[in-house]
Motif scaffolding. Structure first.
Motif, mmCIF file in Angstrom:
data_model
loop_
_atom_site.group_PDB
_atom_site.id
_atom_site.type_symbol
_atom_site.label_atom_id
_atom_site.label_comp_id
_atom_site.label_asym_id
_atom_site.label_seq_id
_atom_site.Cartn_x
_atom_site.Cartn_y
_atom_site.Cartn_z
ATOM 1 N N LYS A 48 0.015 0.805 -0.840
ATOM 2 C CA LYS A 48 -0.702 2.053 -1.105
ATOM 3 C C LYS A 48 0.093 2.994 -2.008
ATOM 4 O O LYS A 48 -0.409 3.491 -3.007
ATOM 5 N N THR A 49 1.338 3.259 -1.598
ATOM 6 C CA THR A 49 2.157 4.197 -2.376
ATOM 7 C C THR A 49 2.356 3.676 -3.795
ATOM 8 O O THR A 49 2.293 4.439 -4.772
ATOM 9 N N THR A 50 2.571 2.398 -3.907
ATOM 10 C CA THR A 50 2.752 1.803 -5.229
ATOM 11 C C THR A 50 1.516 2.060 -6.091
ATOM 12 O O THR A 50 1.627 2.472 -7.262
ATOM 13 N N ALA A 167 -2.842 11.994 -3.086
ATOM 14 C CA ALA A 167 -2.257 12.408 -1.811
ATOM 15 C C ALA A 167 -1.801 11.176 -1.051
ATOM 16 O O ALA A 167 -2.577 10.272 -0.785
ATOM 17 N N ASP A 168 -0.480 11.145 -0.712
ATOM 18 C CA ASP A 168 0.083 9.992 -0.012
ATOM 19 C C ASP A 168 0.289 10.371 1.446
ATOM 20 O O ASP A 168 1.218 11.107 1.776
ATOM 21 N N GLU A 169 -0.609 9.908 2.318
ATOM 22 C CA GLU A 169 -0.567 10.228 3.747
ATOM 23 C C GLU A 169 -0.375 11.713 3.987
ATOM 24 O O GLU A 169 0.620 12.129 4.609
ATOM 25 N N PRO A 170 -1.282 12.536 3.519
ATOM 26 C CA PRO A 170 -1.093 13.997 3.602
ATOM 27 C C PRO A 170 -1.096 14.505 5.040
ATOM 28 O O PRO A 170 -0.540 15.558 5.314
HETATM 29 MG MG LIG Z 1 3.588 4.601 1.458
#
Ligand SMILES: [Mg+2]
Ligand SMILES: Nc1ncnc2c1ncn2[C@@H]1O[C@H](COP(=O)(O)OP(=O)(O)OP(=O)(O)O)[C@@H](O)[C@H]1O
Lengths: 227, 832
Positions: A48-50, A167-170
């Motif tokens: 996901k982050t990638t 938004a990364d796991e906000p």
């Molecule tokens: Mg991540």
């Protein structure tokens, strides 16, 4: 239907840290339109982050193309990328959002300051009012709660009215109430500011606000769920 | 033992290896500090350790030396030889001769009858083998050498080569020496060697009793000791200067260990929770410091050895110009010096690491305090630090008021150290104040805002680096102000002192304490030249007073009064004083130079008893005059007074005053014409002034070199700390990139931070520098050398130096700035 704000065309990403390359994303294709909310879901380490970094032009695909407003990120120069981030992209992270040395207001103002935009303080205060924290304008980050920090981060991500909000796991680090507040803000970002919101999340509540839910597994899209 | 080593490896050694550039920078700064100390010590030893007469090897062991100012009358040889003691009395003449291709070498006249009576009329000489090797063409028996004796060429025939180790000299029979030097009837000294079985005390008593009271009977080592004593103030000041780099290095170790502690706060907390004892944590950080200290010490030792070889000539030059003739000996690295260097490195490291290491053990278990909170607490401590600073400053002032201690300006040194402490503790408040003052200015650009905030937020760390940089700048500024003031004082004094138009002296190589005589009829020759209004014949003689060396001078003080401008201490009437000296009636009077007065606690009106030739003469001190050519001091009497006790003593210098309208060039040529062949040099006052200033500048060249090293150490520190700041703020820098910062903006931020560092250091350094310069001028210099230096800060030089420091700080920041700009945001922002 308007042209998509963000488009991923057959994007793959692999890392080669000395050894044989490891593919962490495999031929991902995806679009996000203005005013839409897309949630990326999947187990930890699924990429996901990638994917978000690729979408925000902070990283580049090893194959395929990432198009922001129709322009491939891989073809842009360093200064064009900086300009793109300044004008079109806003970021919200799970941890470590704010610069500890700047006041809350300055933190919100920062993207405008970096791009030398005029009347930055007024705009920043507007956004801070929007997230309901104008009374904390002069505080330092360590004086805020985690939820408040996250709201400041959303205000900052939207201060320059970006086309794309990443938004990364906000809500990953927040209790339910704070999480709900942040999610309401994200929803408003899409509805009121017309941003295309792309969010990675583990939480069902967060995924529920999205119009599109993309499930990832081992770097591949396994399902796309609309509605 | 085992778990401790494992801990050390994982907590200290591994991070050190990971941060290799920073580790190397820290070790290098300690190494430079130690190197300077070692170099100054070794070079000082080599430059001053070779006074021992090289003739010992030639004439055998000496038990006593007999000397007198104005020379020892050779008739005493016969009188001594007639004494009922079993001892040998050898006449000695010792002077300098110039040999083409080698320069100045010792020339001895000794009882060497085997050399006397040359068949072809040339004096026969023995040449030491070391000198023979140094000559362009290696001589052998029968070679003719030309010695230059006080400007006159003298051909000699080499009779033999004498093995004498590394000593370089020429020796001839005493009678030949007296003849070629025109020193009839006078010896430089008589060496006494007792036969085995002769009672030494009885010999000494008998000899003393036989000779006039004014003659000096000393042990052979006495001269060497006297020389060392004379040089000790000079060497101490050099040594103290060399400690500056160490102080700067200490700040940097403090900084490095602080960073190390702050970075590992979390680990320390976990360790403590897991049951690690406090002392174990303390031990680990001290071990880290020790590692820096010992590696730095070892590296510094090697570097110092190299530096010493490079500086020994410089120091020897100063010793020659200011104190006495010496030939630099080879630099020898002793075991004592080696241990000292290692101990210095270790002690400096341990002392400077102690405070941050103690902080480490005060971390409560499990509490991993965030940097933000830690720094916030540090920020609140500035008021307390400022109070400390005021305390240090008050202590510094009190300590500066103390008198010298055993001749050393201990109070002054202590005050300097306390001033540094005062400045260091005032740093946090200064950082905050300057930050506040420049707030609106730096806010104009976001880089400025970020830089200023980061500087303030890491206050405790910033303060140490600023203090280190400021100390280096302060040392540079203070020594700059001191030397600049001194130079200006000397220049003004030379203007006053050198009033005569032309100066005449024997054309021998110039060195302090060497005063070759002028021909006896020089006064008459000079006076007869048209255009000459007055001639002041000056006699300079060695003087031993209260165990210290000085110069006894005699001049025509009436001429000095009428033409000269000698300046006396405030409240003393120059005209009346000089008139009373040359009056010729009443008691014997003298004037003394300021350093002599201070060293021996003498004031105008006091009585002073000194040896003149064979007599002990009581003098009344009529005045104290300003003098800057020698810290050993002068006692000056009128020529008439000298003649009363030492008739026929040849003059050593002549000052020629011209009639109004006379052409100095023409008169100079006339003098040269009429004294051709006498070995005389004539110089206009401008040339003397220039030469004096040149000697001055050469003297302080070493000082500048030391300053430069201190600055380099500080620069390394600046680069080191900025690099640490960059690495610690990796995530913030990454975040900034996500928020739209360009690499150029990141670079600009780090460079702005460096610029603020430099600015802060310059402000603090300049303030501290002024305080230190006052200490150097009015306490340290006055107590060690007895000079009154007027305060003349060299504004332009200081401004240029500050600009240079500032630029170099920026230069030192280029590497950290590059590292910051090249961080990959996607990698760093998600760390931890
Ligand atoms: Mg991540
Ligand atoms: N710089 C890198 N070098 C090598 N591998 C990497 C790098 N960054 C990420 N990976 C790998 O890529 C994969 C995907 O990582 P990513 O951070 O995108 O996962 P994620 O879905 O965000 O996980 P989480 O929900 O835990 O945040 C992981 O296996 C990770 O180990």
């Amino acid at each position: 239907m308007p042209a998509p704000r963000l488009e991923l065309r057959g994007v793959s990403k692999s890392y080669a840290n000395g050894g044989p390359p490891v593919e962490v994303l495999h031929e991902i294709s995806l679009t996000a339109a203005a005013g839409s909310i897309t949630a990326l879901v999947g187990r930890s380490g699924c990429g996901k982050t990638t994917l978000l970094n690729l979408a925000g032009a902070m990283d580049f695909p090893t194959a395929g193309e990432v198009l922001i407003e129709g322009r491939s990120t891989s073809s842009l120069s360093e200064s064009q990328l900086t300009a793109l981030r300044r004008r079109r992209v806003g970021f919200v992270f799970q941890f470590f959002q704010l610069l500890p040395t700047l006041t809350v207001l300055e933190n919100v103002e920062l993207p405008l300051l970096l791009s030398r935009a005029p009347r930055s303080a007024g705009t920043a205060l507007d956004r801070l009012r929007w997230v309901g924290l104008e009374d904390k304008a002069a505080s330092l980050p360590y004086q805020l709660s985690g939820g408040q920090m996250q709201r400041v981060a959303v205000a900052r991500a939207l201060v320059h009215a970006p086309d794309l909000l990443i938004a990364d796991e906000p809500t990953g680090n927040l209790d339910t109430t704070s999480g709900d507040q942040v999610l309401a803000l994200l929803r408003e970002s899409a509805a009121r500011f017309g941003a295309a919101v792309l969010m990675a999340t583990h939480s069902a509540e967060a995924a529920a606000i999205a119009g599109v839910r993309v499930s990832l597994k081992d770097g591949r899209i396994v399902a796309i769920d609309r509605g | 033992m085992k778990p401790r080593m494992k801990l050390l490896r994982s907590l200290i050694l591994r991070p050190l290896r990971r941060d290799l550039p920073r580790t190397l920078l820290t070790v290098l700064s300690v190494a430079l500090g130690v190197a300077v100390v070692v170099a100054i010590d070794l070079a000082g030893d080599a430059a001053t350790g070779s006074f021992r007469s090289s003739m010992e090897t030639l004439a055998g062991k000496t038990d006593l030396e007999i000397t007198a100012n104005g020379g020892v009358d050779e008739r005493w040889i016969a009188a001594l030889a007639a004494l009922p003691v079993d001892a040998r009395f050898s006449p000695v003449i010792e002077t300098q001769a110039v040999l083409a291709g080698v320069g100045s070498v010792a020339l001895y006249g000794l009882d060497l009858l085997n050399l006397a009576g040359a068949p072809n009329g040339l004096p026969r000489v023995a040449v030491s083998e070391a000198l023979a090797r140094a000559l362009p063409v290696r001589p052998s028996a029968g070679t003719v050498l030309t010695l230059n004796l006080a400007g006159r060429p003298q051909r000699c025939e080499v009779a033999q080569l004498t093995p004498a180790g590394a000593a370089e000299f020429v020796a001839m029979d005493i009678a030949d020496a007296q003849q070629v030097l025109a020193r009839y009837g006078k010896l430089d000294r008589i060496d006494v060697s007792a036969a085995p079985g002769q009672d030494f005390a009885a010999l000494e008593a008998t000899v003393r009793h036989t000779l006039p009271a004014a003659y000096l009977v000393t042990l052979p080592g006495a001269r060497n000791q006297e020389n060392q004593r004379m040089l000790r103030a000079f060497r101490w000041n050099l040594r103290v200067l060399s400690y500056i780099s160490l102080v700067v290095g200490a700040f940097l170790i403090y900084n490095t260990i602080s960073i190390s502690v702050v970075r590992r706060r979390a680990e320390i907390g976990i360790l403590r929770a897991a049951g690690a004892a406090r002392w174990m944590v303390l031990w680990m950080f001290l071990a880290e410091a020790l590692l820096f200290g010992l590696t730095g010490g070892l590296l510094g030792l090697a570097l110092g050895r190299i530096l010493a070889a490079a500086t020994v000539r410089l120091i020897a030059g100063t010793v020659n110009a200011l104190y006495t003739t010496s030939r630099p000996a080879p630099v020898v690295l002793t075991w004592a010096e080696t241990w000292l260097a290692l101990a210095t490195g270790a002690v400096v490291a341990l002392v400077s690491a102690f405070a941050p290491a103690r902080e480490a053990i005060q971390v409560p278990p499990t509490e991993a305090m965030s940097r933000g909170a830690h720094e916030h607490r540090a920020r609140l401590a500035w008021k307390r630090a400022l109070a400390w600073s005021a305390g240090f400053a008050a202590a510094a002032w009190a300590s500066s008021q103390a008198g010298p201690w055993d001749g050393y300006p201990v109070g002054g040194y202590l005050a300097a150290l306390l001033s540094v402490a005062a400045a260091a503790t005032a740093t946090p408040a200064t950082v905050l104040a300057v930050n506040r003052a420049t707030r609106t200015l730096v806010r104009r650009k976001v880089e400025g805002l970020l830089a200023a905030r980061s500087l303030q937020s890491s206050l405790s760390r910033t303060s140490v680096v600023v203090a280190a940089l400021a100390t280096a700048i302060a040392m540079m500024a203070s020594v700059g102000i001191m030397v600049g003031s001194f130079r200006q004082t000397v220049a003004l004094w030379l203007d006053v002192q050198l009033r005569a138009d032309l100066y005449v002296r024997a054309a021998a190589p110039a060195a302090a304490g060497v005063n070759p005589p002028l021909p006896p009829d020089i006064g008459a020759v000079l006076s007869a030249i048209p255009g000459v209004a007055a001639v002041d014949l000056f006699h300079a003689l060695d003087l031993h007073y209260a165990g210290e060396r000085a110069t006894l001078g005699a001049g025509n003080l009436d001429v000095v009064r009428r033409y000269g401008r000698l300046r006396f201490l405030p409240g003393q009437n120059r005209d009346a004083i000089l008139r009373s000296l040359s009056a010729g009636d009443g008691p014997n009077r003298a004037i003394v130079s300021e350093p002599f007065a201070i060293k021996h606690h003498i004031r105008a009106g006091d009585r002073l008893t000194i040896p003149i030739g064979p007599h002990m003469v009581a003098l009344r001190v009529a005045g104290v005059y300003y003098e800057y050519s020698s810290s050993q001091g002068f006692v000056v009497v009128d020529n008439a007074t000298l003649r009363r006790y030492l008739p026929g003593q040849p003059a050593t210098n002549a000052a020629v005053y011209l009639a109004p309208g006379a052409d100095a060039q023409k008169v100079r040529r006339q003098i040269q014409l009429r004294t051709a062949g006498m070995g005389i040099s004539v110089a206009p006052n401008s040339e003397l002034r220039r030469a004096a200033i040149e000697i001055f500048d050469r003297t302080f060249a070493i000082t500048w070199a030391l300053e430069a090293v201190a600055l380099v150490v500080a620069m390394l520190g600046a680069a080191n700390s900025l690099l640490a700041l960059v690495l610690d703020r990796r995530r913030e820098i990454g975040l900034l990139r996500y928020l739209g910062a360009s690499p150029a903006q990141i670079r600009g931020m780090i460079l702005t931070e460096a610029g603020l560092f430099g600015l802060l250091a310059a402000i603090l350094g300049l303030a501290l520098g002024f305080a230190l310069s006052l200490l150097l001028i009015f306490v340290v210099n006055r107590q060690s050398f007895g000079w009154t230096i007027q305060f003349h800060p060299p504004g332009l030089l200081l401004a240029a130096a500050l600009a240079a420091v500032w630029s170099v700080t920026l230069l030192a920041a280029l590497y950290p700035a590059r590292v910051a700009a090249r961080l990959v945001p996607a990698e760093v922002v998600h760390e931890e």
